[in-house]
Design an enzyme around this catalytic site. Structure first.
Site, PDB file in Angstrom:
ATOM      1  N   SER A   1       0.856  -1.192   0.000  1.00 44.26           N
ATOM      2  CA  SER A   1       0.000   0.000   0.000  1.00 44.26           C
ATOM      3  C   SER A   1       0.884   1.231   0.000  1.00 44.26           C
ATOM      4  O   SER A   1       2.068   1.162   0.372  1.00 44.26           O
ATOM      5  CB  SER A   1      -0.867   0.020   1.261  1.00 44.26           C
ATOM      6  OG  SER A   1      -0.090   0.487   2.363  1.00 44.26           O
ATOM      7  N   ASP A   2       0.315   2.358  -0.383  1.00 41.28           N
ATOM      8  CA  ASP A   2       1.058   3.584  -0.182  1.00 41.28           C
ATOM      9  C   ASP A   2       0.939   3.936   1.310  1.00 41.28           C
ATOM     10  O   ASP A   2       0.155   3.336   2.052  1.00 41.28           O
ATOM     11  CB  ASP A   2       0.502   4.706  -1.083  1.00 41.28           C
ATOM     12  CG  ASP A   2       1.543   5.802  -1.300  1.00 41.28           C
ATOM     13  OD1 ASP A   2       1.450   6.523  -2.298  1.00 41.28           O
ATOM     14  OD2 ASP A   2       2.473   5.914  -0.459  1.00 41.28           O
ATOM     15  N   TRP A   3       1.691   4.963   1.713  1.00 44.61           N
ATOM     16  CA  TRP A   3       1.808   5.302   3.129  1.00 44.61           C
ATOM     17  C   TRP A   3       0.433   5.573   3.757  1.00 44.61           C
ATOM     18  O   TRP A   3      -0.237   6.538   3.388  1.00 44.61           O
ATOM     19  CB  TRP A   3       2.683   6.550   3.260  1.00 44.61           C
ATOM     20  CG  TRP A   3       2.954   6.994   4.660  1.00 44.61           C
ATOM     21  CD1 TRP A   3       2.040   7.389   5.596  1.00 44.61           C
ATOM     22  CD2 TRP A   3       4.238   7.110   5.306  1.00 44.61           C
ATOM     23  NE1 TRP A   3       2.652   7.732   6.758  1.00 44.61           N
ATOM     24  CE2 TRP A   3       4.005   7.583   6.618  1.00 44.61           C
ATOM     25  CE3 TRP A   3       5.545   6.868   4.906  1.00 44.61           C
ATOM     26  CZ2 TRP A   3       5.034   7.793   7.530  1.00 44.61           C
ATOM     27  CZ3 TRP A   3       6.580   7.098   5.813  1.00 44.61           C
ATOM     28  CH2 TRP A   3       6.316   7.538   7.100  1.00 44.61           C
ATOM     29  N   GLY A   4       0.004   4.678   4.658  1.00 44.64           N
ATOM     30  CA  GLY A   4      -1.254   4.920   5.366  1.00 44.64           C
ATOM     31  C   GLY A   4      -2.493   4.655   4.544  1.00 44.64           C
ATOM     32  O   GLY A   4      -3.617   4.833   5.000  1.00 44.64           O
TER      33      GLY A   4
END
Ligand code: GLC
Length: 721
Positions: free
Chosen positions: A266-269
């Site tokens: 996933s991307d950050w968060g």
């Protein structure tokens, strides 16, 4: 590669260990990090358990042979089964040797050099202990209000695909297991992150699936064909469902249809962001949806570690989903040889010799010279003449802020500024330098000093632009003009009556209407990287003849956005012979065409295009049709020219772009020299996604175009039988 039984290892792992393997944490969570493990800010509230840290699968943002080895060594002591960490970081356009931003690199149209720059970035990163880079970013873009256009190579799916493949080859090489100077590539951001509404970062993406297939997926597809080991999910929604929780996008399109078998992060968060997106009630549901969608690694949030084990034990989630994700991560670690050598290529001594070496800086310089785009050169004010007295003015006259976003390991202090680049090439007495203004502020004294500096000059170079915080992630702007302070400085310098050469340092196409007519020459330098000042100085002095061509259109204004070359004709094309004066697809207050189009860029010499020919006027599905043209250097200087080849499918089952780039050739010509350039057309280049997503060509009429930009072309027609 060590012959390790990964299935056996997987079966030894407890459920808690498996779920922690799916978590990626930033460096401060690990002992041995330079940040002495000080956990601060939002991360402090994350309340990560020691067990999670000891069992996590990968680290984000660590670098340096010493630091990464210390973290790995401690981890191998803490981790019950001795499963090594993966080290991942954003090495987007260089590690410490910073190359021009990808949007600049795209303007070089130089695929071998793009590959070389990725190879060097990998070499510096690998010796510093990094295993995976979060690059290339291959999102197609059409909106310069979006700050991240700097990270990609532009508005064309074919060109983006070619650069995507070149970068994957450079980062990964051909033997990732044994070539310790390479890193695994994580192509991003899947999918269509480059099309947020309003150019506002993280905003909604709204497009048909067919448009996504046609324009936005090709560059990811080519990255996977080139063997990209990882994919990163995008923050945005795709057809109403956030990419990170979008089972159709990830399981059906990415995995099944595109055949991706690697690790999806996933991307950050972005997993936890399913909650504000409004598709998950809480972190438990966010974890459920992301895992169902097939997100293998959750970056920097703890939905998985906090909720997956419980959901499996309650029978809400299949443990097999966790097993498949863990297995893919273990496979990547094994492919990188980490079970055999957890420190892989990390080597403090070699790091000192490799990072920022002269050889690397020279390649950065070469790419910068090829990425600069000459937009205007009235009365041949460029190249600068010998013995001219030059005034170098502006906030970027002597600025190291020319590396651009995602250059976190680069040093602005080490960057060659334009002033230093020029002083390396001319006598100090012929150059006067004055800042004239800050990037976004100016004072009467600053301006007065700059005007004074121009007094005895024969010519003025105005170095203007955006500071690197004005673009990049979360760097969206509604007003893409130069800052008011710089426009004010420009107007004062204009009053001196001296010829003005404007050099631009920026991460996006800008609205240049305020300075375009008043500049005698305009050089688009982008963020040119560590050797930027040297490269631009050589272009200004004519040691290098610029050859860059834009890969993203420059609009007249924000109001014109989106404006891109491969657009449709509409039912009321403005420039049709029978177009109505008013009732045509047009603006009352602006041209339809951009100020500078895709493929445009000048040289210090000139080129003519003549005698376009075709091998036949019709082709069958098995045939190859050849087009040729004669390109002549009609000027006095040696020059490189990017000869571009476009096709138009005149009538389709769906509307088709007026032009689509299908090939290009960069040639070098001596003064007076003529070269015949040929392009072959095959049926597969004429295919497109039909309304039912079948990818195929239609028989019928096509136009072929060859030229120096998407607007300056010669054309011929042919039939596909
Ligand atoms: C950022 C970016 C992504 C980057 C990641 C890790 O939010 O969207 O491109 O790779 O976080 O730094």
């Amino acid at each position: 590669m060590k012959d390790i039984d990964l299935t056996q290892l997987l079966n030894k792992m407890t459920l808690e260990e498996k779920v922690a393997q799916l978590t990626q944490l930033a460096t401060p969570f690990f002992k041995g990090s330079n940040d002495n493990g000080e956990i601060t800010g939002p991360m402090k509230e994350m309340g990560i358990s020691q067990s999670t840290i000891e069992n996590t699968g990968s680290v984000l943002g660590a670098s340096g042979a010493l630091q990464t080895k210390a973290i790995q060594e401690q981890h191998l002591k803490d981790n019950r089964l001795g499963i090594p960490l993966l080290f991942m970081s954003d090495i987007v356009h260089g590690y410490e040797t910073i190359f021009p931003i990808p949007l600049a690199m795209g303007c070089s149209w130089d695929l071998p050099l793009a590959e070389k720059s990725a190879e060097i970035a990998a070499k510096e990163a690998a010796v510093s202990g990094i295993h995976v880079t979060f690059a290339p970013m291959v999102d197609l873009v059409r909106d310069p209000r979006w700050g991240r256009v700097l990270e990609t190579t532009g508005e064309d799916p074919y060109l983006n695909s070619e650069f995507s493949k070149a970068q994957i080859r450079g980062f990964q090489g051909s033997d990732l297991t044994n070539d310790l100077s390479r890193v695994a590539a994580c192509v991003k951001h899947f999918a269509a992150y480059g099309a947020p509404e309003g150019g506002r970062d993280y905003n909604t993406v709204n497009m048909s699936e067919r448009e996504m297939y046609e324009q936005y997926l090709p560059s990811y597809r080519s990255a996977l064909e080139a063997g990209a080991e990882m994919v990163m999910s995008a923050f945005n929604t795709v057809d109403g469902i956030p990419a990170t929780g979008n089972k159709h996008l990830m399981r059906n399109i990415l995995r099944k249809e595109m055949g991706f078998e690697g690790v999806l992060i996933s991307d950050w968060g972005a997993v936890k962001e399913l909650i504000p997106h409004g598709v998950a009630e809480d972190e438990a549901e966010a974890a459920f949806k992301a895992l169902q969608a097939g997100i293998d690694i959750e970056m920097m949030t703890t939905c998985y570690v906090d909720h997956v084990k419980d959901q499996i034990e309650k029978g809400m989630l299949e443990e097999s989903l966790v097993d498949e994700a863990v297995f893919r991560i273990l496979q990547l670690k094994n492919k990188l040889g980490l079970f055999e050598n957890p420190y892989r290529g990390a080597d403090e001594q070699l790091e000192k010799e490799t990072v920022m070496s002269d050889a690397h800086r020279n390649v950065s310089y070469e790419l910068a010279t090829k990425s600069v785009v000459l937009l205007k050169n009235q009365h041949h004010v460029l190249p600068l003449k010998q013995n001219q007295k030059i005034a170098l003015i502006g906030p970027f006259a002597d600025s190291g802020d020319i590396l651009g976003a995602w250059s976190w390991k680069g040093s602005k202090a080490d960057a060659v500024t334009l002033k230093n680049g020029m002083l390396q090439r001319i006598d100090h007495s012929s150059l006067t330098v004055a800042k004239g203004s800050q990037v976004e502020a100016s004072s009467i004294d600053d301006i007065a000093e700059a005007v004074e500096a121009c007094k005895d000059a024969d010519i003025v170079i105005l170095a203007l632009g955006e500071d690197s915080e004005m673009s990049g992630e979360a760097g969206s702007r509604t007003n893409i003009k130069l800052p008011e302070a710089q426009l004010n400085l420009f107007s004062h310098i204009k009053k001196t009556g001296k010829p003005i050469i404007t050099v631009l340092f920026n991460g996006r196409p800008l609205d240049l209407t305020d300075i375009h007519d008043q500049s005698d020459a305009i050089l688009e330098a982008w963020y040119p990287g560590t050797e930027g000042g040297a490269a631009i100085a050589d272009v200004l002095f004519g040691n290098i003849n610029p050859s860059g061509k834009l890969t993203m259109s420059f609009p007249y204004s924000s109001g014109q956005i989106p404006v891109y070359y491969n657009h449709f004709n509409t039912g009321r094309p403005k420039d049709a012979p029978d177009a109505q004066e008013r009732y045509a697809s047009q603006y009352l207050d602006s041209p339809n065409k951009p100020l500078y189009p895709f493929g445009y860029g000048l040289s210090y010499t000139t080129f003519s295009y003549e005698n376009m020919k075709q091998s036949s006027e019709a082709m069958g599905a098995e045939d190859t049709l050849t087009f040729s043209i004669e390109v002549t250097n009609t000027g006095e200087l040696v020059g490189d020219e990017v000869v571009q080849f476009y096709i138009q499918d005149v009538t389709g089952e769906v509307v088709r772009p007026l032009k689509e780039l299908k090939d290009f050739k960069k040639i070098s010509l001596n003064p007076g020299e003529t070269k015949e350039v040929q392009f072959n057309v095959r049926e597969e280049q004429l295919r497109y996604y039909h309304s039912d997503l079948r990818y195929m060509s239609d028989k019928g009429k096509f136009n072929a175009f060859i030229g120096s930009s998407s607007e300056e072309v010669l054309s011929l027609s042919f039939q596909l039988l």
